[in-house]
Design a protein around this motif. Structure first.
Motif, PDB file in Angstrom:
ATOM      1  N   ARG A 122       0.908  -1.172   0.017  1.00  0.00           N
ATOM      2  CA  ARG A 122       0.110  -0.130  -0.031  1.00  0.00           C
ATOM      3  C   ARG A 122       0.877   1.225   0.097  1.00  0.00           C
ATOM      4  NH1 ARG A 122      -2.864  -3.441   3.290  1.00  0.00           N
ATOM      5  NH2 ARG A 122      -4.856  -3.924   2.826  1.00  0.00           N
ATOM      6  N   GLU A 123       2.006   1.303   0.959  1.00  0.00           N
ATOM      7  CA  GLU A 123       2.870   2.278   0.999  1.00  0.00           C
ATOM      8  C   GLU A 123       3.539   2.483  -0.380  1.00  0.00           C
ATOM      9  OE1 GLU A 123       2.333   0.338   3.181  1.00  0.00           O
ATOM     10  OE2 GLU A 123       2.154   1.002   5.245  1.00  0.00           O
ATOM     11  N   VAL A 124       3.878   1.467  -0.975  1.00  0.00           N
ATOM     12  CA  VAL A 124       4.779   1.601  -2.129  1.00  0.00           C
ATOM     13  C   VAL A 124       3.801   2.147  -3.171  1.00  0.00           C
ATOM     14  CG1 VAL A 124       6.105  -0.093  -3.976  1.00  0.00           C
ATOM     15  CG2 VAL A 124       6.412  -0.345  -1.363  1.00  0.00           C
ATOM     16  N   GLY A 125       2.710   1.582  -3.447  1.00  0.00           N
ATOM     17  CA  GLY A 125       1.646   2.233  -4.328  1.00  0.00           C
ATOM     18  C   GLY A 125       1.540   3.551  -4.160  1.00  0.00           C
ATOM     19  N   GLN A 126       1.395   3.761  -2.877  1.00  0.00           N
ATOM     20  CA  GLN A 126       1.127   5.375  -2.483  1.00  0.00           C
ATOM     21  C   GLN A 126       2.117   6.178  -3.141  1.00  0.00           C
ATOM     22  OE1 GLN A 126       0.940   6.384   1.613  1.00  0.00           O
ATOM     23  NE2 GLN A 126      -0.471   7.859   1.305  1.00  0.00           N
ATOM     24  N   MET A 127       3.415   5.681  -2.885  1.00  0.00           N
ATOM     25  CA  MET A 127       4.568   6.720  -2.981  1.00  0.00           C
ATOM     26  C   MET A 127       4.767   6.601  -4.533  1.00  0.00           C
ATOM     27  SD  MET A 127       7.580   5.728  -0.269  1.00  0.00           S
ATOM     28  CE  MET A 127       7.526   3.828  -0.293  1.00  0.00           C
TER      29      MET A 127
ATOM     30  N   PHE B  37       4.095   9.948  21.233  1.00  0.00           N
ATOM     31  CA  PHE B  37       3.646   8.857  20.460  1.00  0.00           C
ATOM     32  C   PHE B  37       3.150   9.417  18.825  1.00  0.00           C
ATOM     33  CE2 PHE B  37       2.507   7.601  24.858  1.00  0.00           C
ATOM     34  CZ  PHE B  37       3.179   6.666  24.779  1.00  0.00           C
ATOM     35  N   ARG B  38       4.251   9.608  18.157  1.00  0.00           N
ATOM     36  CA  ARG B  38       4.321  10.187  16.811  1.00  0.00           C
ATOM     37  C   ARG B  38       4.075   9.113  15.982  1.00  0.00           C
ATOM     38  NH1 ARG B  38       9.384  13.920  16.483  1.00  0.00           N
ATOM     39  NH2 ARG B  38       8.256  14.635  14.575  1.00  0.00           N
ATOM     40  N   ARG B  39       3.659   9.608  14.788  1.00  0.00           N
ATOM     41  CA  ARG B  39       3.334   8.614  13.607  1.00  0.00           C
ATOM     42  C   ARG B  39       4.154   9.144  12.722  1.00  0.00           C
ATOM     43  NH1 ARG B  39      -0.548   5.073  13.919  1.00  0.00           N
ATOM     44  NH2 ARG B  39      -1.155   5.136  11.843  1.00  0.00           N
ATOM     45  N   ILE B  40       4.177   8.225  11.307  1.00  0.00           N
ATOM     46  CA  ILE B  40       4.921   8.711  10.141  1.00  0.00           C
ATOM     47  C   ILE B  40       4.367   9.860   9.688  1.00  0.00           C
ATOM     48  CG2 ILE B  40       5.676   7.891   7.765  1.00  0.00           C
ATOM     49  CD1 ILE B  40       5.817   5.133   8.709  1.00  0.00           C
ATOM     50  N   GLU B  41       3.185  10.013   9.774  1.00  0.00           N
ATOM     51  CA  GLU B  41       2.358  11.323   9.085  1.00  0.00           C
ATOM     52  C   GLU B  41       2.900  12.494   9.692  1.00  0.00           C
ATOM     53  OE1 GLU B  41       0.931   8.297  10.164  1.00  0.00           O
ATOM     54  OE2 GLU B  41      -0.047   7.629   8.280  1.00  0.00           O
ATOM     55  N   HIS B  42       3.653  12.476  10.978  1.00  0.00           N
ATOM     56  CA  HIS B  42       4.017  13.455  11.592  1.00  0.00           C
ATOM     57  C   HIS B  42       5.446  13.938  11.450  1.00  0.00           C
ATOM     58  CE1 HIS B  42       0.863  12.131  14.623  1.00  0.00           C
ATOM     59  NE2 HIS B  42       0.384  12.996  13.684  1.00  0.00           N
TER      60      HIS B  42
ATOM     61  N   LEU C  68      11.798   9.364   2.321  1.00  0.00           N
ATOM     62  CA  LEU C  68      13.117   8.120   2.215  1.00  0.00           C
ATOM     63  C   LEU C  68      14.089   8.611   1.299  1.00  0.00           C
ATOM     64  CD1 LEU C  68      10.602   4.984   1.268  1.00  0.00           C
ATOM     65  CD2 LEU C  68      11.323   5.762   3.351  1.00  0.00           C
ATOM     66  N   VAL C  69      13.869   9.403   0.458  1.00  0.00           N
ATOM     67  CA  VAL C  69      15.270  10.032  -0.274  1.00  0.00           C
ATOM     68  C   VAL C  69      15.970  10.734   0.848  1.00  0.00           C
ATOM     69  CG1 VAL C  69      15.900  11.650  -1.921  1.00  0.00           C
ATOM     70  CG2 VAL C  69      14.047  10.385  -2.596  1.00  0.00           C
ATOM     71  N   VAL C  70      15.445  11.553   1.633  1.00  0.00           N
ATOM     72  CA  VAL C  70      16.130  12.370   2.517  1.00  0.00           C
ATOM     73  C   VAL C  70      16.981  11.431   3.629  1.00  0.00           C
ATOM     74  CG1 VAL C  70      16.193  14.021   4.647  1.00  0.00           C
ATOM     75  CG2 VAL C  70      14.740  14.490   2.302  1.00  0.00           C
ATOM     76  N   GLY C  71      16.225  10.350   3.857  1.00  0.00           N
ATOM     77  CA  GLY C  71      16.963   9.368   4.858  1.00  0.00           C
ATOM     78  C   GLY C  71      17.679   8.546   4.184  1.00  0.00           C
ATOM     79  N   THR C  72      17.881   8.497   3.007  1.00  0.00           N
ATOM     80  CA  THR C  72      18.590   7.273   2.197  1.00  0.00           C
ATOM     81  C   THR C  72      20.100   8.207   1.744  1.00  0.00           C
ATOM     82  OG1 THR C  72      17.053   6.005   1.674  1.00  0.00           O
ATOM     83  CG2 THR C  72      19.013   5.783   0.484  1.00  0.00           C
TER      84      THR C  72
ATOM     85  N   PRO D  73       0.515  13.172  -0.133  1.00  0.00           N
ATOM     86  CA  PRO D  73       1.021  12.439   1.048  1.00  0.00           C
ATOM     87  C   PRO D  73       2.074  11.306   0.608  1.00  0.00           C
ATOM     88  CG  PRO D  73      -1.305  12.950   1.453  1.00  0.00           C
ATOM     89  CD  PRO D  73      -1.043  13.297   0.147  1.00  0.00           C
ATOM     90  N   GLY D  74       1.784  10.763  -0.623  1.00  0.00           N
ATOM     91  CA  GLY D  74       2.444   9.660  -1.279  1.00  0.00           C
ATOM     92  C   GLY D  74       3.907  10.164  -1.659  1.00  0.00           C
ATOM     93  N   ALA D  75       3.982  11.456  -2.153  1.00  0.00           N
ATOM     94  CA  ALA D  75       5.093  12.052  -2.876  1.00  0.00           C
ATOM     95  C   ALA D  75       5.883  12.690  -1.788  1.00  0.00           C
ATOM     96  CB  ALA D  75       4.728  13.273  -3.527  1.00  0.00           C
ATOM     97  N   ARG D  76       5.257  13.038  -0.367  1.00  0.00           N
ATOM     98  CA  ARG D  76       5.921  13.410   0.852  1.00  0.00           C
ATOM     99  C   ARG D  76       6.608  12.278   1.524  1.00  0.00           C
ATOM    100  NH1 ARG D  76       5.707  14.219   6.199  1.00  0.00           N
ATOM    101  NH2 ARG D  76       6.298  15.943   7.036  1.00  0.00           N
ATOM    102  N   LEU D  77       5.999  11.102   1.487  1.00  0.00           N
ATOM    103  CA  LEU D  77       6.509   9.785   2.107  1.00  0.00           C
ATOM    104  C   LEU D  77       7.893   9.505   1.309  1.00  0.00           C
ATOM    105  CD1 LEU D  77       6.611   7.649   4.169  1.00  0.00           C
ATOM    106  CD2 LEU D  77       4.757   6.327   2.513  1.00  0.00           C
TER     107      LEU D  77
END
Length: 278
Positions: free
Chosen positions: A70-75, A146-151, A97-101, A89-93
């Motif tokens: 689902r996340e892969v498809g969203q991205m 208790f943060r989520r990825i969306e945050h 990943l780019v920033v984290g890599t 939100p998919g582009a942001r996720l």
């Protein structure tokens, strides 16, 4: 190398890649065990061994992509919409990943040869296994928010990416150090694990591409067949391991993984300093 050895390596990789216990460390130890037992059929150049190690990583890449479809498809959809100027939100996720890599790409590219030649050492694996296990315990117990990825902010994604660089040391655990960083930044256990899983996709993809290039240059078709077998086995085992880990973290803590790391590291130190390790 016999298929038995390949299957053993693939099972070890599949179990350990996404658990916070260091797949690279366990692979180093598996090769050490093969050598110590003087098992026939494992005579491999160090570069070929690394290529086979990365090959079983590719199987785990397929597993995480299937689990996080689902996340892969969203991205993928988000990146397509970004081309027409829509920020989703998919582009942001995907951007997270780019920033984290980026830190791993830069540092890993510079130190690839050093990792191959100097860092696959039992003593290093032992101390890293213990030290970063304790750090995971501290992070898991000290988090009050208790943060989520969306945050997640891009600064947080970059900090987690910086932590991921430490995984170049076998025994650290790429998944373990990224989950540790995410927990220190206040993310829930499952959310920390989810982002770690997603961050594995570009990391493993890059390593797999390098391994594929090495295989192409070597022309070693037998090794290529071994890589395929290892990838298939590691895929099945890793998918099961992901499901079980996420199920566990929904109701419990990282403590069992920490205990395992400390016991394993202590056993390795006893082995090393007891004079039985090469």
């Amino acid at each position: 190398m016999s298929l038995l050895h390949v299957v053993i390596l693939a099972i070890v990789q599949g179990i350990t890649e996404f658990l916070p216990i260091s797949s690279s460390g366990h692979l180093v130890l598996t090769w050490k065990a093969f050598d110590a037992l003087q098992m026939a059929g494992i005579e491999q150049a160090e570069t070929d061994r690394l290529t086979l190690d990365i090959g079983v990583h590719v199987g785990t890449l397929a597993a995480v992509c299937l689990y996080a479809w689902r996340e892969v498809g969203q991205m993928a959809g988000g990146m397509a919409r970004l081309m027409i100027g829509r920020w989703t939100p998919g582009a942001r996720l995907a951007a997270l990943l780019v920033v984290g890599t980026l830190p791993l790409v830069v540092v890993g590219g510079l130190l690839k040869d050093d990792v191959t030649a100097h860092l696959r050492d039992t003593t290093l694996v032992a101390w890293a296994t213990i030290g970063f296990g304790i750090l995971l315990y501290i992070a898991d117990r000290s988090t009050l928010t208790f943060r989520r990825i969306e945050h997640m902010t891009f600064a947080a994604g970059f900090l987690i990416g910086l932590a991921q660089v430490l995984a170049l040391l076998p025994g650290t655990s790429r998944s373990g150090i990224t989950m540790t960083a995410a927990r220190f930044l206040g993310f829930e256990r499952v959310e920390a694990a989810r982002f770690s899983l997603l961050l594995a996709i570009p990391a493993i993809l890059g390593a797999g591409a390098l391994a594929g290039y090495d295989l192409y240059k070597s022309g070693n078709m037998v090794l290529g067949y071994e890589v395929v077998v290892g990838a298939v086995v590691s895929f099945a085992v890793a998918l099961l391991a992901i499901v079980l880990m996420i199920g566990w973290l929904r109701r419990a803590s990282f403590t069992p993984f920490v205990i395992y790391r400390i016991l394993l590291g202590a056993a390795l130190l006893w082995w090393v300093y007891g004079g039985t390790a090469a």
